[in-house]
Scaffold this motif. Structure first.
Motif, mmCIF file in Angstrom:
data_model
loop_
_atom_site.group_PDB
_atom_site.id
_atom_site.type_symbol
_atom_site.label_atom_id
_atom_site.label_comp_id
_atom_site.label_asym_id
_atom_site.label_seq_id
_atom_site.Cartn_x
_atom_site.Cartn_y
_atom_site.Cartn_z
ATOM 1 N N SER A 143 13.082 17.229 -7.436
ATOM 2 C CA SER A 143 13.794 16.784 -6.239
ATOM 3 C C SER A 143 12.865 15.956 -5.340
ATOM 4 N N LEU A 144 11.610 16.334 -5.267
ATOM 5 C CA LEU A 144 10.648 15.534 -4.497
ATOM 6 C C LEU A 144 10.394 14.188 -5.170
ATOM 7 N N GLN A 145 10.332 14.193 -6.490
ATOM 8 C CA GLN A 145 10.159 12.934 -7.214
ATOM 9 C C GLN A 145 11.329 11.995 -6.940
ATOM 10 N N THR A 146 12.529 12.537 -6.975
ATOM 11 C CA THR A 146 13.728 11.735 -6.710
ATOM 12 C C THR A 146 13.711 11.194 -5.294
ATOM 13 N N PHE A 147 13.348 12.046 -4.351
ATOM 14 C CA PHE A 147 13.262 11.611 -2.959
ATOM 15 C C PHE A 147 12.274 10.460 -2.821
ATOM 16 N N LEU A 148 11.090 10.604 -3.413
ATOM 17 C CA LEU A 148 10.079 9.554 -3.296
ATOM 18 C C LEU A 148 10.490 8.281 -4.024
ATOM 19 N N LYS A 149 11.200 8.409 -5.121
ATOM 20 C CA LYS A 149 11.686 7.215 -5.819
ATOM 21 C C LYS A 149 12.659 6.437 -4.928
ATOM 22 N N ASN B 69 0.823 -1.216 0.000
ATOM 23 C CA ASN B 69 0.000 0.000 0.000
ATOM 24 C C ASN B 69 0.850 1.256 0.000
ATOM 25 N N VAL B 70 1.888 1.274 0.814
ATOM 26 C CA VAL B 70 2.778 2.430 0.866
ATOM 27 C C VAL B 70 3.432 2.637 -0.499
ATOM 28 N N GLY B 71 3.872 1.553 -1.110
ATOM 29 C CA GLY B 71 4.488 1.650 -2.435
ATOM 30 C C GLY B 71 3.542 2.223 -3.468
ATOM 31 N N GLN B 72 2.296 1.800 -3.422
ATOM 32 C CA GLN B 72 1.306 2.307 -4.370
ATOM 33 C C GLN B 72 1.051 3.800 -4.154
ATOM 34 N N ILE B 73 0.955 4.200 -2.900
ATOM 35 C CA ILE B 73 0.742 5.612 -2.590
ATOM 36 C C ILE B 73 1.932 6.453 -3.068
ATOM 37 N N ILE B 74 3.129 5.955 -2.853
ATOM 38 C CA ILE B 74 4.326 6.683 -3.300
ATOM 39 C C ILE B 74 4.343 6.815 -4.819
ATOM 40 N N VAL C 19 12.419 -3.054 -1.035
ATOM 41 C CA VAL C 19 13.393 -3.953 -0.409
ATOM 42 C C VAL C 19 12.775 -4.607 0.825
ATOM 43 N N ILE C 20 12.100 -3.812 1.638
ATOM 44 C CA ILE C 20 11.458 -4.356 2.839
ATOM 45 C C ILE C 20 10.395 -5.378 2.452
ATOM 46 N N GLU C 21 9.583 -5.046 1.452
ATOM 47 C CA GLU C 21 8.547 -5.978 0.983
ATOM 48 C C GLU C 21 9.163 -7.294 0.519
ATOM 49 N N THR C 22 10.240 -7.207 -0.233
ATOM 50 C CA THR C 22 10.913 -8.408 -0.730
ATOM 51 C C THR C 22 11.434 -9.265 0.423
ATOM 52 N N LYS C 23 12.026 -8.618 1.412
ATOM 53 C CA LYS C 23 12.538 -9.356 2.575
ATOM 54 C C LYS C 23 11.413 -10.053 3.327
ATOM 55 N N LEU C 24 10.288 -9.374 3.476
ATOM 56 C CA LEU C 24 9.148 -9.982 4.171
ATOM 57 C C LEU C 24 8.591 -11.171 3.387
ATOM 58 N N ILE C 25 8.492 -11.016 2.072
ATOM 59 C CA ILE C 25 8.005 -12.116 1.234
ATOM 60 C C ILE C 25 8.965 -13.299 1.307
ATOM 61 N N LEU D 121 10.617 4.736 -2.317
ATOM 62 C CA LEU D 121 9.932 3.589 -2.912
ATOM 63 C C LEU D 121 10.864 2.377 -2.963
ATOM 64 N N LYS D 122 12.112 2.604 -3.342
ATOM 65 C CA LYS D 122 13.086 1.509 -3.390
ATOM 66 C C LYS D 122 13.264 0.875 -2.016
ATOM 67 N N LYS D 123 13.317 1.705 -0.973
ATOM 68 C CA LYS D 123 13.465 1.184 0.385
ATOM 69 C C LYS D 123 12.290 0.292 0.757
ATOM 70 N N HIS D 124 11.084 0.738 0.424
ATOM 71 C CA HIS D 124 9.897 -0.050 0.762
ATOM 72 C C HIS D 124 9.814 -1.327 -0.069
#
Length: 62
Positions: A34-40, A18-23, A48-54, A43-46
């Protein structure tokens, strides 16, 4: 891992999705590069977390 713990991890995966979709949707609405870059980067961090959980869920299923 107990059933309760598995359910918690499944919920966490859903939260990350859900967080990834919102981002992703937010990136499309922003004009500030700069905000787009920050959010991208966020998104990568989230992702990675999703992949680790899966991976954790998959390892429990073996």
């Amino acid at each position: 891992m107990t059933q309760k713990e598995l359910l918690y991890v499944e919920d966490a995966v859903g939260h990350e999705q859900n967080v990834g979709q919102i981002i992703q949707e937010s990136i499309l609405l922003l004009e500030d590069k700069s905000l787009q870059t920050f959010l991208k980067n966020e998104l990568k961090k989230h992702q990675v977390i999703e992949t680790k959980l899966i991976n954790l869920l998959e390892s429990e299923g073996k």
